[in-house]
Design a protein around this motif. Sequence first.
Motif, PDB file in Angstrom:
ATOM      1  N   GLN A 292       2.091 -16.181 -61.701  1.00 38.77           N
ATOM      2  CA  GLN A 292       0.876 -15.436 -61.376  1.00 38.77           C
ATOM      3  C   GLN A 292       0.108 -16.106 -60.236  1.00 38.77           C
ATOM      4  O   GLN A 292      -0.381 -15.434 -59.326  1.00 38.77           O
ATOM      5  N   ILE A 293      -0.005 -17.422 -60.293  1.00 41.67           N
ATOM      6  CA  ILE A 293      -0.710 -18.150 -59.233  1.00 41.67           C
ATOM      7  C   ILE A 293       0.000 -17.954 -57.897  1.00 41.67           C
ATOM      8  O   ILE A 293      -0.637 -17.703 -56.866  1.00 41.67           O
ATOM      9  N   GLU A 294       1.330 -18.037 -57.914  1.00 46.04           N
ATOM     10  CA  GLU A 294       2.099 -17.869 -56.686  1.00 46.04           C
ATOM     11  C   GLU A 294       1.959 -16.450 -56.136  1.00 46.04           C
ATOM     12  O   GLU A 294       1.813 -16.247 -54.928  1.00 46.04           O
ATOM     13  N   ARG A 295       1.970 -15.467 -57.029  1.00 45.56           N
ATOM     14  CA  ARG A 295       1.847 -14.078 -56.598  1.00 45.56           C
ATOM     15  C   ARG A 295       0.461 -13.796 -56.010  1.00 45.56           C
ATOM     16  O   ARG A 295       0.327 -13.079 -55.010  1.00 45.56           O
ATOM     17  N   GLU A 296      -0.584 -14.345 -56.623  1.00 41.91           N
ATOM     18  CA  GLU A 296      -1.951 -14.108 -56.153  1.00 41.91           C
ATOM     19  C   GLU A 296      -2.270 -14.873 -54.872  1.00 41.91           C
ATOM     20  O   GLU A 296      -3.194 -14.503 -54.134  1.00 41.91           O
ATOM     21  N   HIS A 297      -1.503 -15.939 -54.603  1.00 43.07           N
ATOM     22  CA  HIS A 297      -1.778 -16.767 -53.422  1.00 43.07           C
ATOM     23  C   HIS A 297      -0.466 -17.034 -52.678  1.00 43.07           C
ATOM     24  O   HIS A 297      -0.109 -18.173 -52.386  1.00 43.07           O
ATOM     25  N   SER A 298       0.219 -15.959 -52.364  1.00 39.27           N
ATOM     26  CA  SER A 298       1.534 -16.064 -51.727  1.00 39.27           C
ATOM     27  C   SER A 298       1.464 -16.693 -50.339  1.00 39.27           C
ATOM     28  O   SER A 298       2.465 -17.190 -49.832  1.00 39.27           O
ATOM     29  N   ASN A 303       7.904 -20.841 -54.767  1.00 46.21           N
ATOM     30  CA  ASN A 303       8.754 -21.584 -55.717  1.00 46.21           C
ATOM     31  C   ASN A 303       7.989 -22.649 -56.501  1.00 46.21           C
ATOM     32  O   ASN A 303       8.454 -23.770 -56.691  1.00 46.21           O
ATOM     33  N   LEU A 304       6.805 -22.299 -56.977  1.00 41.32           N
ATOM     34  CA  LEU A 304       5.984 -23.268 -57.710  1.00 41.32           C
ATOM     35  C   LEU A 304       6.698 -23.775 -58.960  1.00 41.32           C
ATOM     36  O   LEU A 304       6.682 -24.971 -59.255  1.00 41.32           O
ATOM     37  N   TYR A 305       7.305 -22.865 -59.709  1.00 39.73           N
ATOM     38  CA  TYR A 305       7.938 -23.260 -60.973  1.00 39.73           C
ATOM     39  C   TYR A 305       9.034 -24.299 -60.729  1.00 39.73           C
ATOM     40  O   TYR A 305       9.075 -25.348 -61.399  1.00 39.73           O
ATOM     41  N   ASP A 306       9.914 -24.039 -59.779  1.00 42.56           N
ATOM     42  CA  ASP A 306      11.017 -24.972 -59.507  1.00 42.56           C
ATOM     43  C   ASP A 306      10.496 -26.313 -59.016  1.00 42.56           C
ATOM     44  O   ASP A 306      11.015 -27.373 -59.392  1.00 42.56           O
TER      45      ASP A 306
END
Length: 384
Positions: A292-298, A303-306
Motif C-alpha cells: 500500500q505504501i509503495e502504491r500510494e508513493h510510487s 520493491n519495498l517488500y523484497d
Amino acid sequence: MADLGCLNTDIPFNVLSRLQTKDLLGLKCVSKGWKHLISDRSFIQAQSQRKEPLSGFFFQQRHRYCPDDIKTITYFPVERKGLQQDVFAFLPRDVVVLASCNGLVCCRSCYPFEDPAIYVCNPLNCEWWRLDWKEPDKESFISLAFNPSQDISVNLTNFKVVRPRQFETEQEGAYFSFEIYASRTRNWKLSKEVCWCDNSLSKNGGIFSGGILHWLTDGDQILTFSVENELALLISTPLPVGEFNSTPQACIGESEGQLYYVLISEEGLHVWVLEDYFDSTWSLGYTKTLAQIEREHSGFFVNLYDRVMHWPRIDDRPWMDPLAFKDGVLVVRISNTIYLYHVDTSKMEEVCETSKFGAMSWASPTVLPYTMSLVPLGLQLGSP
C-alpha cells in the motif's frame, strides 16, 4: 497603534497568551510593552498551558566504530523545506543532543571530553544551564523531564534530568539504577529504585509522557520510570520480534500524552498506542502494508517488500528504519533518504539524503522531536 502592553487591562494578557509560540516571536517587535509582557514569567506560565504543535526534528549522526562524536546537529522543520545547522551555536561547547522535552533540549559535551558537562537549554531564547557530569560516559541514555503546565514558577523553571545506569551482577543478572538531577535543588541524587532487566537501552533518549520516562530496549520490553514517584516498571512491546521473518525495526514516541510504539517489518507499518501500563495493553491505531505504501508513493519507492526482507543480508543496516515519532509524524529512513510520514493523512515528504546531515555514518542517528517554548532558563550560577 496603542501600546497595549502598557494599558491597565488584562485584555492583552488574555488574548496573547492564547497564541502559539511561533506567533508570539514576531509580536515581540510590535512595542516595548508587548515585548515586556511576552517575556514576563507570569505570561509565559499562562501561555504554556496550551499545547504547542510539533515544530521539527533535530538530527545528529553517530560513528559506529570511531570513538569521537560527530559535532554537526541539523534541525529540519515539519512545515517547510530547509536545514539549519547552527541552532546550538550559543552554547560554549560543541555538544551531542540527548533528549528533547516540551521546548527544552538536553545535551552533553562532545567526546573526547575536555570539560565534561551536561547542558539543558532552550534553543529559542538561547538560555541554558550547565550541570556537572561526574563519571561521564558517551553511551549514556540521559533523559529530560519537563512539564510546562506545572514546572514554570515565578522564580524558577523546574526540570529534572534522569540518567539510567545498568549494572551487572554475577547471580541475579543486570539491573538499572536511576540518578536524578533537579533544577530546584541543583543537585544530583541516586534514587532508591532499581529495575531488573537484562536488555540494553536502544535508539534515542527517553520519551517523557504523562509524567513518565520511557526507554526502548533491544529486547521486547520498554523501561519506564515515574519521575515524581521514582517507580520503575518494565512493559512488554505489542509483538515479540521473533514472530517476523525479517528483522523488524521499531521506535517509540508520544502524542496527546500517550506512548506510541512504531514497528516496520515485512508485514508493513504498524502504530500502537499504550492503553494500560500494568497489563501492557496496546491498541493498534494504524496499519498499512508495504504494498500500500509503495502504491500510494510510487514516485519514491519500488520493491519495498523484497528490500525489507533481503537487504540485511547485503548491508547490516535495515532498508526501512523508523527513527522518531511525535504527534502523528514519523521520521523514517528508507535506504539513504530521510522522509516525514504523516500517519493521519498517509502523506510522505522527502526531507533529504542522509549525506546532507554532515558526516556519513552507518550507525543509527539520534533524532529528537522539538516543540517551541518561551520558557526561560537563564545561566545557572557558576556557568562559564
